[in-house]
Design an enzyme around this catalytic site. Structure first.
Site, PDB file in Angstrom:
ATOM      1  N   GLU A   6       0.806  -1.256   0.130  1.00 52.97           N
ATOM      2  CA  GLU A   6      -0.189  -0.206   0.069  1.00 52.97           C
ATOM      3  C   GLU A   6       0.914   0.998   0.059  1.00 52.97           C
ATOM      4  O   GLU A   6       2.091   1.127   0.197  1.00 52.97           O
ATOM      5  CB  GLU A   6      -0.994  -0.048   1.170  1.00 52.97           C
ATOM      6  CG  GLU A   6      -1.870  -1.233   1.057  1.00 52.97           C
ATOM      7  CD  GLU A   6      -2.787  -1.143   2.337  1.00 52.97           C
ATOM      8  OE1 GLU A   6      -3.811  -1.927   2.512  1.00 52.97           O
ATOM      9  OE2 GLU A   6      -2.844  -0.224   3.352  1.00 52.97           O
ATOM     10  N   THR A  16       1.595  -5.593  -9.550  1.00 53.02           N
ATOM     11  CA  THR A  16       2.059  -6.282 -10.937  1.00 53.02           C
ATOM     12  C   THR A  16       0.732  -6.945 -11.386  1.00 53.02           C
ATOM     13  O   THR A  16       0.091  -7.604 -10.728  1.00 53.02           O
ATOM     14  CB  THR A  16       3.103  -7.467 -10.671  1.00 53.02           C
ATOM     15  OG1 THR A  16       4.299  -6.848 -10.262  1.00 53.02           O
ATOM     16  CG2 THR A  16       3.546  -7.925 -11.952  1.00 53.02           C
ATOM     17  N   GLU A  46       9.147  -8.619  -3.748  1.00 48.16           N
ATOM     18  CA  GLU A  46       9.178  -9.514  -2.905  1.00 48.16           C
ATOM     19  C   GLU A  46      10.005  -9.564  -1.610  1.00 48.16           C
ATOM     20  O   GLU A  46      10.407 -10.842  -1.375  1.00 48.16           O
ATOM     21  CB  GLU A  46       9.277 -10.815  -3.724  1.00 48.16           C
ATOM     22  CG  GLU A  46       8.829 -11.104  -4.998  1.00 48.16           C
ATOM     23  CD  GLU A  46       7.180 -10.894  -5.172  1.00 48.16           C
ATOM     24  OE1 GLU A  46       6.497 -10.882  -3.944  1.00 48.16           O
ATOM     25  OE2 GLU A  46       6.373 -10.650  -6.186  1.00 48.16           O
ATOM     26  N   THR A  73      12.802  -6.556   0.026  1.00 45.01           N
ATOM     27  CA  THR A  73      13.995  -5.893  -0.290  1.00 45.01           C
ATOM     28  C   THR A  73      15.336  -6.810   0.212  1.00 45.01           C
ATOM     29  O   THR A  73      14.930  -7.427   1.290  1.00 45.01           O
ATOM     30  CB  THR A  73      14.053  -4.277   0.084  1.00 45.01           C
ATOM     31  OG1 THR A  73      14.079  -4.409   1.810  1.00 45.01           O
ATOM     32  CG2 THR A  73      12.933  -3.806  -0.276  1.00 45.01           C
TER      33      THR A  73
END
Length: 400
Positions: A136, A169, A377, A379
């Site tokens: 978000e 995505t 996915e 850092t």
């Protein structure tokens, strides 16, 4: 609504001979069809519809879906090989089906009711496109702090969702989203305030923003998802229980991290192959630059690191197929592979020299495309914290 059944803890996958035939066919498809179409993908910022249809016909949108639901039923080792092979070509090709066969299918496996699996698995196999709504505007790495809400619908047995998801995505093209939302106002232990919902993207109140402009990965699209009093039925709640969404999301992220690690490893191999070819064609001082020892050192370092990532991929996926807890090793693989890919593409630009800075050469595109692998996915920095946390927990358990 039936309670979710326990997921199978080991998966033999597709018959090995059949899989090897499929893998060989896929490799030819990548080299002969996808790579020649990359220029068009970059120019139009889109994967041609006919290629998406071909990928559907090949079954790529359902490779991880169990066979009883019409999928290929690949195990994790086979799944990672498919992702790795596809990722030798432009990242957009993998991106268009990766959420289907990765995080979305994993969430169905780990948390869905039998009715939800029976409804959504066949749609994935058919080629419906999924997206995963966790991040978000105010919660990225701190995913437990999300603010999207889901409250009971006073007019029925469903839910009303409000909030915004960011950097999602496939959102501009998706048919369904797995949306994480608060079902309790207060933060509860073990993130029991977060639940997961299966939300068709044509639900009234669901909309998407314009695709974001990005540094690289042309043809792969991300955008916001806006939820404005979006009403979903009661059976949209994943697993039929509130408070389980965060756990489902985290379990799915293991799968996503293996996918990103496999993708980064495949793309690093592509970049290195390009550098080897260029180093043999480019001449300086009367001979190919491939004969210069400092160029050879960069090539050798890249080969060494790619090989290490390939070994990590084989190890973590084998462990996953045995039913082991892979949360730490999946994170470690993703960290190493994504950072490794960044180092490899940097060397490739250096080997190309001045040409590597020009958009007309592949090296420049490889460099831009690879940067995101270290971010999505999880850092590198967040995953380092996760790896260390689990290491310390294991030490404390062993020494208590």
């Amino acid at each position: 609504m039936n309670a979710p059944t326990n997921p199978v803890r080991s998966n033999p996958g597709m018959d090995e001979d059949t899989f090897e035939q499929f893998a060989e066919q896929l490799e030819r498809y990548v080299r002969d069809r996808l790579i020649p179409a990359e220029e068009k993908v970059v120019e139009t910022d889109a994967v041609p519809p006919e290629i998406i249809d071909e990928m559907r016909e090949m079954g790529l949108f359902g490779i991880s879906v169990p066979e009883e639901y019409g999928g290929a039923g690949l195990n994790m080792t086979q799944y990672a090989r498919v992702v790795n092979t596809m990722s030798y070509a432009a990242p957009a090709y993998r991106s268009i089906f990766s959420i289907n066969v990765g995080m979305f299918a994993s969430a169905l496996k780990n948390g869905a009711t039998e009715e939800q699996r029976a409804e959504w698995y066949p749609k994935l196999v058919e080629g419906k496109i999924a997206c995963f709504g966790l991040t978000e505007p105010g919660s990225g790495s701190d995913s437990a702090g999300l603010q999207t809400t889901a409250v009971p619908d006073p007019d029925g047995n469903g839910w009303i969702l409000n909030g915004t998801k960011r950097y999602i995505t496939n959102a501009p093209h998706a048919d369904v989203a797995l949306i994480m939302a608060r079902t309790e106002k207060e933060n509860l232990p073990k993130n029991a305030h977060v639940s997961a919902f299966l939300v068709p993207m044509d639900t009234p109140g669901v909309s998407t923003g314009s695709p974001d402009k990005k540094m690289g990965q042309a043809g792969s699209h991300i955008s916001d998802i806006m939820l404005d009093d979006a009403k979903v039925p009661g059976d949209a709640l994943l697993g039929g229980e509130t408070g389980k969404g965060f756990r489902f999301a985290m379990q799915s992220l293991d799968n996503g991290r293996i996918s990103v690690g496999a993708a980064a490893t495949g793309y690093a191999r592509r970049a290195l192959d390009s550098a080897i070819r260029y180093a043999n064609e480019r001449k300086a001082f009367g001979e190919p630059i491939a004969r210069f020892q400092l160029i050879q050192a960069m090539l050798a370092d890249s080969e060494t690191e790619i090989y290490a990532a390939e070994c990590m991929m084989k190890d973590v996926t084998t462990r996953a197929d045995r039913g082991e807890n892979i949360i730490t090793k999946a994170a470690a693989f993703k960290v190493f592979a994504s950072e490794m890919c960044g180092r490899v593409v940097d060397r490739v630009v250096q080997i190309y020299g001045g040409a590597g800075y020009l958009a007309e050469y592949d090296a420049e595109r490889f460099y831009r495309d690879a940067r995101i692998y270290r971010i999505y996915e999880g850092t590198t920095q967040i995953l380092q914290l996760q790896i260390a946390k689990h290491m310390l927990r294991e030490w404390e358990a062993a020494n208590s």
